[in-house]
Design a protein around this motif. Structure first.
Motif, PDB file in Angstrom:
ATOM      1  N   ALA A  36     -91.408  -2.643  70.119  1.00  0.00           N
ATOM      2  CA  ALA A  36     -89.996  -2.382  70.406  1.00  0.00           C
ATOM      3  C   ALA A  36     -89.821  -0.848  70.050  1.00  0.00           C
ATOM      4  O   ALA A  36     -88.774  -0.207  70.375  1.00  0.00           O
ATOM      5  N   LEU A  37     -90.990  -0.051  69.997  1.00  0.00           N
ATOM      6  CA  LEU A  37     -90.661   1.495  69.761  1.00  0.00           C
ATOM      7  C   LEU A  37     -90.457   2.100  71.235  1.00  0.00           C
ATOM      8  O   LEU A  37     -90.965   1.892  72.355  1.00  0.00           O
ATOM      9  N   PRO A  38     -89.289   2.885  71.192  1.00  0.00           N
ATOM     10  CA  PRO A  38     -88.737   3.288  72.275  1.00  0.00           C
ATOM     11  C   PRO A  38     -89.663   4.488  72.840  1.00  0.00           C
ATOM     12  O   PRO A  38     -90.443   5.169  72.134  1.00  0.00           O
TER      13      PRO A  38
ATOM     14  N   GLY B 281     -82.095  -4.790  62.504  1.00  0.00           N
ATOM     15  CA  GLY B 281     -81.865  -4.759  61.187  1.00  0.00           C
ATOM     16  C   GLY B 281     -82.986  -4.271  60.555  1.00  0.00           C
ATOM     17  O   GLY B 281     -83.048  -4.141  59.201  1.00  0.00           O
ATOM     18  N   ARG B 282     -84.281  -4.280  61.189  1.00  0.00           N
ATOM     19  CA  ARG B 282     -85.349  -4.034  60.372  1.00  0.00           C
ATOM     20  C   ARG B 282     -86.206  -2.629  60.923  1.00  0.00           C
ATOM     21  O   ARG B 282     -86.206  -2.331  62.005  1.00  0.00           O
ATOM     22  N   ARG B 283     -86.567  -1.811  60.064  1.00  0.00           N
ATOM     23  CA  ARG B 283     -87.231  -0.534  60.353  1.00  0.00           C
ATOM     24  C   ARG B 283     -88.510  -0.583  60.989  1.00  0.00           C
ATOM     25  O   ARG B 283     -89.379  -1.529  60.327  1.00  0.00           O
ATOM     26  N   ILE B 284     -88.667  -0.302  62.016  1.00  0.00           N
ATOM     27  CA  ILE B 284     -90.377  -0.216  62.694  1.00  0.00           C
ATOM     28  C   ILE B 284     -91.321   0.697  61.616  1.00  0.00           C
ATOM     29  O   ILE B 284     -90.735   1.742  61.205  1.00  0.00           O
ATOM     30  N   LYS B 285     -92.362   0.170  61.366  1.00  0.00           N
ATOM     31  CA  LYS B 285     -93.086   0.748  60.273  1.00  0.00           C
ATOM     32  C   LYS B 285     -94.461   1.284  61.090  1.00  0.00           C
ATOM     33  O   LYS B 285     -94.961   0.349  61.787  1.00  0.00           O
TER      34      LYS B 285
END
Length: 474
Positions: free
Chosen positions: A404-406, A377-381
């Motif tokens: 968590a960046l794919p 639920g949170r955007r990777i910044k």
């Protein structure tokens, strides 16, 4: 040699605070009024085993100083002359002033390696705080908050040479110019290619696998440019290696790949692309070296065979679309001279230096085109990027939840940076770092008033406020 870093800027921009953070001391007096520091102050710091010297200076007003101010300015200018690296500090809260512009113009005239450091970015958007200062035209801009020790690690990482760069300096002294490693399987024509590139019979060539036993380093000059060619022993599959001498030869070949700036992988066109060639390519890419593919023994092949080999190379090396591929005849010299253009382009890409503001702008444009995914639920910044090394180029990206960046998004960033920066032949490595949570591991302690209210709520059978808010949302 220990690098010397000078801190210069207007009064009260945080030079002494940064000095204390870099030296991990309290040697410099710090107070919230200008003009506290008057003399040059020297300190020693260490980062990742690399020592450096920092010089704290008095403030430069940028006006025609007189009296004591003139003596302080003279001390600051003397520090600039002594330094290898100059950090020009500005106040992110006060914004760009005329004094900053005067100091920036003076630093440009000195010809010193100077970097812009925007301090006091805490409590505000760092990009907005630094927006006005980009007009000063510095190649590298760093955003820090010295009082909170934020951004200083990235600053030192960019300024100081890493252990790999120190090794690179040692290699450059021993083997000048662009180092070109020629590798491949046995009897594919590596030594013939080396002789052709040199224009003389420098190494032994014989139609028998294993002729070359040791890696041979050959410095030479071509059209005013310095090169070092490295002829290596052929690398066979491990199950076919039985002699002890051949095992040491393979080790020397792998070391030569590490020493090289650019690796030319020689492939036998008549045998086609085999699995061992792919294993060698994998090792070159793992070592981070630029790559040029040379398909040798191209002479005497009929058009159908050539078309088949080209299709095989295109299909199996589709992941190397950024590497130049040449179809040559080392024996007759056809297509060999053109390879120098690819070698030069690979070297320039591998050793390129890009300013932080340019890398950050490319990162922000890439995010605007395609945002990172959401995690729980949170955007990777991803906030900003800077260069962390060369040969291969390393780009360090700072943000939140970067772990968590794919992989697909990382490949998207690599392709975007490669296209915009025009990187040829060289792999690009990315390092993703997340900001530390200042509240991690801390217990949320209630004040006495909050404890009394909580006890009263429990006695009255009322739910805590957080639970009431959750039930309302539902």
């Amino acid at each position: 040699m220990i690098p010397v870093i000078a801190l210069v800027g207007r009064p009260n921009v945080g030079k002494s605070t940064l000095f204390n953070q870099m030296t991990r001391s309290r040697d410099a007096l710090v107070a919230d009024f200008p003009g506290l520091t008057r003399d040059r102050k020297y300190g020693e710091g260490t980062y990742e085993g690399q020592r450096f010297i920092v010089i704290d200076t008095g403030g430069l007003t940028g006006d025609d100083e007189q009296g004591l101010d003139a003596e302080m300015a003279r001390q600051s200018l003397q520090a600039v002359e002594e330094a290898d690296i100059v950090l020009f500090l500005v106040d992110g809260r006060a914004g760009l002033t005329s004094g900053d512009e005067v100091i920036a113009n003076h630093l440009r005239k000195t010809g010193k390696r100077a970097h812009l450091v925007v301090n006091k970015t805490d409590g505000q958007d760092p990009d907005i705080a630094a927006a006005d200062f980009y007009s000063l035209g510095f190649e590298s801009t760093f955003l820090i908050a010295a009082s909170h020790n934020r951004g200083i690690r990235s600053l030192l990482e960019s300024l100081l040479p890493s252990a790999e760069e120190m090794e690179e300096q040692d290699r450059a002294e021993r083997y000048p110019g662009i180092r070109i490693g020629v590798v491949g399987r046995p009897n594919v024509g590596k030594s013939t290619l080396v002789n052709r590139m040199l224009g003389e019979d420098r190494v032994v060539v014989y139609d028998m696998p294993g002729t070359t036993r040791d890696s041979v380093y050959i410095p030479y000059e071509r059209q005013g440019s310095q090169y070092t060619l490295i002829d290596t022993a052929g690398v066979r599959r491990r199950k076919n290696v039985r002699e002890v001498v051949e095992k040491f030869s393979i080790i020397k070949t792998l070391q030569a790949i590490e020493d090289a700036h650019v690796v030319i992988l020689v492939i036998d066109a008549r045998e086609g692309l085999v699995d061992q060639d792919l294993h060698l390519i994998g090792f070159v890419l793992d070592a981070g070296r630029s790559l040029v593919i040379a398909v040798n023994k191209w002479d005497g092949m009929d058009p159908e065979e050539r078309a088949r080999v080209k299709e095989q190379v295109r299909r199996r090396l589709d992941f190397l679309d950024y590497a130049d591929k040449h179809y040559i005849s080392a024996l007759h010299g056809s297509g060999v001279g053109v390879m120098y253009e690819s070698v030069q382009a690979c070297y320039e890409s591998a050793m390129a230096k890009w300013p932080t503001n340019r890398l950050t702008a490319i990162l922000q444009d890439a995010i605007a085109q395609h945002q990172p995914p959401m995690v729980q639920g949170r955007r990777i910044k991803l906030r900003y990027g800077h260069q962390g090394g060369s040969n291969p180029p390393v780009i360090v990206v700072h943000g939140n939840q970067t772990d968590a960046l794919p992989g697909s998004y990382k490949r998207y960033l690599e392709n975007t940076f490669r296209k915009v920066l025009n990187v040829t032949g060289s792999p690009i490595r990315f390092e993703f770092r997340s900001s530390e949570n200042p509240f991690a591991g801390k217990v949320d302690r209630l004040t006495p008033r909050q404890r009394v209210k909580k006890d009263n709520d429990l006695k009255a059978g009322r739910r805590p406020k957080k639970q009431r808010m959750k039930s309302k949302k539902r």
